[in-house]
Write a protein that holds these residues in place. Structure first.
Motif, PDB file in Angstrom:
ATOM      1  N   LYS A  84      13.108  -5.487   5.352  1.00  0.00           N
ATOM      2  CA  LYS A  84      14.086  -5.958   6.333  1.00  0.00           C
ATOM      3  C   LYS A  84      13.498  -7.160   7.069  1.00  0.00           C
ATOM      4  O   LYS A  84      12.435  -7.061   7.683  1.00  0.00           O
ATOM      5  CB  LYS A  84      14.428  -4.836   7.324  1.00  0.00           C
ATOM      6  N   TRP A  85      14.201  -8.268   6.969  1.00  0.00           N
ATOM      7  CA  TRP A  85      13.741  -9.505   7.623  1.00  0.00           C
ATOM      8  C   TRP A  85      14.922 -10.392   7.940  1.00  0.00           C
ATOM      9  O   TRP A  85      15.824 -10.558   7.112  1.00  0.00           O
ATOM     10  CB  TRP A  85      12.757 -10.254   6.725  1.00  0.00           C
ATOM     11  N   LYS A 109      18.476  -9.300   7.244  1.00  0.00           N
ATOM     12  CA  LYS A 109      18.842  -9.046   5.850  1.00  0.00           C
ATOM     13  C   LYS A 109      17.864  -8.057   5.226  1.00  0.00           C
ATOM     14  O   LYS A 109      16.767  -7.851   5.731  1.00  0.00           O
ATOM     15  CB  LYS A 109      18.837 -10.360   5.047  1.00  0.00           C
ATOM     16  N   GLU A 110      18.298  -7.449   4.117  1.00  0.00           N
ATOM     17  CA  GLU A 110      17.435  -6.532   3.381  1.00  0.00           C
ATOM     18  C   GLU A 110      17.198  -7.068   1.971  1.00  0.00           C
ATOM     19  O   GLU A 110      18.117  -7.570   1.321  1.00  0.00           O
ATOM     20  CB  GLU A 110      18.064  -5.136   3.312  1.00  0.00           C
ATOM     21  N   TYR A 111      15.946  -6.958   1.532  1.00  0.00           N
ATOM     22  CA  TYR A 111      15.557  -7.446   0.210  1.00  0.00           C
ATOM     23  C   TYR A 111      14.915  -6.301  -0.574  1.00  0.00           C
ATOM     24  O   TYR A 111      14.041  -5.595  -0.048  1.00  0.00           O
ATOM     25  CB  TYR A 111      14.560  -8.597   0.326  1.00  0.00           C
ATOM     26  N   GLU A 112      15.337  -6.137  -1.818  1.00  0.00           N
ATOM     27  CA  GLU A 112      14.725  -5.119  -2.675  1.00  0.00           C
ATOM     28  C   GLU A 112      13.545  -5.750  -3.395  1.00  0.00           C
ATOM     29  O   GLU A 112      13.689  -6.738  -4.110  1.00  0.00           O
ATOM     30  CB  GLU A 112      15.740  -4.576  -3.687  1.00  0.00           C
ATOM     31  N   LEU A 128       3.788  -7.214   8.230  1.00  0.00           N
ATOM     32  CA  LEU A 128       4.538  -6.019   7.842  1.00  0.00           C
ATOM     33  C   LEU A 128       4.287  -4.957   8.904  1.00  0.00           C
ATOM     34  O   LEU A 128       3.230  -4.336   8.956  1.00  0.00           O
ATOM     35  CB  LEU A 128       4.087  -5.549   6.458  1.00  0.00           C
ATOM     36  N   LEU A 129       5.266  -4.776   9.771  1.00  0.00           N
ATOM     37  CA  LEU A 129       5.063  -4.010  11.000  1.00  0.00           C
ATOM     38  C   LEU A 129       4.750  -2.536  10.785  1.00  0.00           C
ATOM     39  O   LEU A 129       3.912  -1.972  11.487  1.00  0.00           O
ATOM     40  CB  LEU A 129       6.293  -4.152  11.891  1.00  0.00           C
ATOM     41  N   ASN A 130       5.424  -1.895   9.876  1.00  0.00           N
ATOM     42  CA  ASN A 130       5.255  -0.446   9.743  1.00  0.00           C
ATOM     43  C   ASN A 130       4.460  -0.056   8.500  1.00  0.00           C
ATOM     44  O   ASN A 130       4.561   1.074   8.026  1.00  0.00           O
ATOM     45  CB  ASN A 130       6.617   0.249   9.726  1.00  0.00           C
ATOM     46  N   LEU A 131       3.683  -0.993   7.981  1.00  0.00           N
ATOM     47  CA  LEU A 131       2.817  -0.690   6.845  1.00  0.00           C
ATOM     48  C   LEU A 131       1.417  -0.426   7.388  1.00  0.00           C
ATOM     49  O   LEU A 131       0.630  -1.355   7.584  1.00  0.00           O
ATOM     50  CB  LEU A 131       2.813  -1.856   5.846  1.00  0.00           C
ATOM     51  N   ILE A 144      10.545  -1.526   4.883  1.00  0.00           N
ATOM     52  CA  ILE A 144       9.445  -2.224   5.545  1.00  0.00           C
ATOM     53  C   ILE A 144      10.023  -3.298   6.448  1.00  0.00           C
ATOM     54  O   ILE A 144      10.827  -4.122   6.013  1.00  0.00           O
ATOM     55  CB  ILE A 144       8.500  -2.864   4.507  1.00  0.00           C
ATOM     56  N   MET A 145       9.621  -3.301   7.720  1.00  0.00           N
ATOM     57  CA  MET A 145      10.111  -4.309   8.665  1.00  0.00           C
ATOM     58  C   MET A 145       9.111  -5.456   8.711  1.00  0.00           C
ATOM     59  O   MET A 145       7.919  -5.252   8.971  1.00  0.00           O
ATOM     60  CB  MET A 145      10.273  -3.692  10.059  1.00  0.00           C
TER      61      MET A 145
END
Length: 321
Positions: free
Chosen positions: A11-12, A15-18, A48-51, A75-76
């Protein structure tokens, strides 16, 4: 046999990217490179905030399988496109609001060297490291606060910090935290900020969290013929660091010195200076009233059209704009 792949959602910028990476051999760096391909945000600019791994940001060489993430894990990310840094750092055109308050003429604050100032901002975005204490929360606006004379009377003498703390400070921060991420930006050293926040009990309060600290090194100097060099706090430094998260639409800054937001007049609110704490702490209600003002602004999708100089007269409309 080819390594199986695992898909993640990044998520960035709303938008969301796979993103697909090898399940067993893929590393955090592999993930970042794949993200760069999809988003064009360079690896060096990605956060990557929540990694996390053992409570800390996962290092590039760490294998993703070590983190035991489930397929589809979201991942944000924070990060800036190279061309967006300059765009996010563009100073606003309507500088005239602040000119009158500083008793300056338009000719004196023509900012004819604007490119020079923008270059300074870009340099701050690229090299300055905000001292992060927590993480941005999705959907929250941003409140940027000065320290001296805004939250604290740093000139008066006292036996304890509480005697110099502006009344209703913790109530104000607790209320604001419901709708705003809170950043502290002082024209002093980082050591001073940390000590004052500790002294006031801000850094340890359980009712709210501070997003981060910025010190004088994040400021830039602009030249005004009548007044010489003025140090200012360009919010574009923060916007460039948190591209897609904060902008002129969802940011407000409180400072007792109006020139600090000279490059961002539409986002600045000059707070009454809190001085002579011993005489004024029993009657100062500034933070109490400002807490309500922030709550009135919270439903707005865009705050940039609000004239904060008339904040005491502001009344929210029934339909937020």
């Amino acid at each position: 046999m080819a390594d199986a792949v695992c898909n993640f959602i990044v998520k960035w910028s709303a938008k969301e990217y796979e993103i697909s990476v090898p399940s067993n051999t893929g590393t955090v760096l592999c993930l970042k490179k794949a993200i760069e391909v999809e988003t064009k945000v360079k690896v060096a600019r990605q956060k990557l905030l929540n990694l996390k791994y053992k409570g800390k940001a996962a290092e590039d060489g760490l294998k993703l399988c070590t983190l035991e993430l489930k397929p589809g894990f979201k991942i944000m990310m924070m990060g800036s496109l190279e061309e967006d840094i300059t765009t996010a750092s563009t100073a606003p055109e309507n500088v005239d609001e602040v000119i009158n308050d500083l008793d300056l003429t338009e000719e004196e604050v023509a900012l004819e060297n604007r490119e020079e100032y923008l270059a300074k901002i870009v340099k701050r975005v690229d090299s300055y490291e905000i001292k992060m204490l927590s993480e941005p929360r999705p959907g929250k606006k941003l409140l940027v606060l000065d320290v001296d004379y805004t939250l604290f009377d740093h000139r008066s003498a006292a036996e304890t910090g509480n005697e110099l703390m502006r009344p209703f400070l913790h109530e104000f921060l607790s209320s604001a935290y419901n709708d705003y991420d809170i950043m502290i930006w002082s024209a002093t050293s980082m050591k001073w900020i940390e000590e004052k926040m500790k002294l006031l009990g801000v850094s340890t309060n359980k009712s709210y969290k501070i997003l981060g600290y910025l010190d004088y090194l994040a400021m830039i100097s602009i030249h005004v013929p009548k007044h010489g060099l003025l140090d200012v706090k360009p919010l574009a430094v923060i916007w460039g660091k948190f591209n897609g998260v904060y902008s002129s639409k969802n940011t407000i800054m409180f400072d007792d010195i109006r020139r600090n937001f000279l490059l961002n007049p539409q986002n600045g609110l000059r707070i009454r200076a809190f001085r002579e704490a011993h005489l004024n702490r029993d009657k100062d209600r500034e933070l109490l009233y400002l807490a309500q003002y922030l709550k009135d602004l919270a439903p707005l999708d865009d705050m940039s059209h609000i004239n904060h100089r008339s904040w005491e007269k502001y009344r929210p409309s029934k339909k937020p704009k």
